[in-house]
Design a protein around this motif. Structure first.
Motif, PDB file in Angstrom:
ATOM      1  N   ASN A  27       0.836  -1.192   0.000  1.00 61.67           N
ATOM      2  CA  ASN A  27       0.000   0.000   0.000  1.00 61.67           C
ATOM      3  C   ASN A  27       0.873   1.245   0.000  1.00 61.67           C
ATOM      4  OD1 ASN A  27      -2.290  -1.678   0.216  1.00 61.67           O
ATOM      5  ND2 ASN A  27      -2.150  -1.673   2.452  1.00 61.67           N
ATOM      6  N   SER A  28       0.272   2.360  -0.311  1.00 62.16           N
ATOM      7  CA  SER A  28       0.979   3.652  -0.309  1.00 62.16           C
ATOM      8  C   SER A  28       2.269   3.569  -1.117  1.00 62.16           C
ATOM      9  CB  SER A  28       1.285   4.091   1.129  1.00 62.16           C
ATOM     10  OG  SER A  28       0.092   4.213   1.875  1.00 62.16           O
ATOM     11  N   LEU A  29       2.177   2.995  -2.284  1.00 56.68           N
ATOM     12  CA  LEU A  29       3.368   2.813  -3.121  1.00 56.68           C
ATOM     13  C   LEU A  29       3.892   4.154  -3.617  1.00 56.68           C
ATOM     14  CD1 LEU A  29       2.220  -0.351  -5.047  1.00 56.68           C
ATOM     15  CD2 LEU A  29       4.282  -0.184  -3.653  1.00 56.68           C
ATOM     16  N   GLN A  30       5.200   4.220  -3.691  1.00 61.64           N
ATOM     17  CA  GLN A  30       5.873   5.422  -4.151  1.00 61.64           C
ATOM     18  C   GLN A  30       6.811   5.064  -5.310  1.00 61.64           C
ATOM     19  OE1 GLN A  30       5.022   8.442  -3.008  1.00 61.64           O
ATOM     20  NE2 GLN A  30       3.529   7.323  -1.741  1.00 61.64           N
ATOM     21  N   PRO A  31       7.218   6.047  -6.112  1.00 65.06           N
ATOM     22  CA  PRO A  31       8.128   5.745  -7.228  1.00 65.06           C
ATOM     23  C   PRO A  31       9.386   5.002  -6.802  1.00 65.06           C
ATOM     24  CG  PRO A  31       7.200   7.934  -7.504  1.00 65.06           C
ATOM     25  CD  PRO A  31       6.728   7.441  -6.169  1.00 65.06           C
ATOM     26  N   ASP A  32       9.871   5.240  -5.579  1.00 62.42           N
ATOM     27  CA  ASP A  32      11.061   4.522  -5.091  1.00 62.42           C
ATOM     28  C   ASP A  32      10.814   3.040  -4.915  1.00 62.42           C
ATOM     29  OD1 ASP A  32      12.476   7.115  -2.918  1.00 62.42           O
ATOM     30  OD2 ASP A  32      12.540   6.803  -5.085  1.00 62.42           O
ATOM     31  N   ASP A  33       9.557   2.624  -4.932  1.00 61.62           N
ATOM     32  CA  ASP A  33       9.244   1.200  -4.816  1.00 61.62           C
ATOM     33  C   ASP A  33       9.318   0.487  -6.162  1.00 61.62           C
ATOM     34  OD1 ASP A  33       6.754   2.232  -2.490  1.00 61.62           O
ATOM     35  OD2 ASP A  33       8.632   1.209  -1.994  1.00 61.62           O
TER      36      ASP A  33
END
Length: 124
Positions: free
Chosen positions: A82-88
């Motif tokens: 959840n709450s994925l970010q580009p760094d993921d």
């Protein structure tokens, strides 16, 4: 043999669930883990579960955003992100190991079985 699936393109702030499935034997006597590798970076530990007793481990960067869980059929492990970010953004790999010491869950060289990666791309 392991198979990772569920990757894809997701917008920042979104969610994705990855699945690691075993063909043949069950996971009951294994520690099953997720690692990830972004382009140009080393592979890093994401999460693991000692399947038989359910003990869970997470990488420091997870910060409560990801949850690892076991399937009812003893042949599936899920990673809810959840709450994925580009760094993921990375290729996510599942791996399994037997007879793993508690201190070694985050070290990839102790995992004997690996699935192919599934790509997760997080866009702004």
């Amino acid at each position: 043999q392991l198979q990772a699936s569920g990757g894809g393109l997701v917008q920042a702030g979104g969610s994705r669930r990855l699945t690691c499935s075993a063909s043949g034997r069950s996971f009951i006597n294994y520690t099953v883990a997720w690692f990830r590798q972004a382009p140009g970076k080393a592979r890093e530990f994401v999460s693991a579960v000692k399947y038989g007793i359910g003990t869970k481990y997470y990488g420091d960067f997870v910060k409560g955003r990801f949850t690892i869980s076991r399937g009812n059929d003893k042949k599936m492990v899920y990673l809810q992100m959840n709450s994925l970010q580009p760094d993921d953004t990375a290729a996510y790999y599942c791996a399994a190991a037997s007879c793993l010491h508690d201190d070694d869950y985050g070290t990839e060289r102790y995992y004997s079985f690996w699935g192919q990666g599934t790509q997760v791309t997080v866009s702004n």
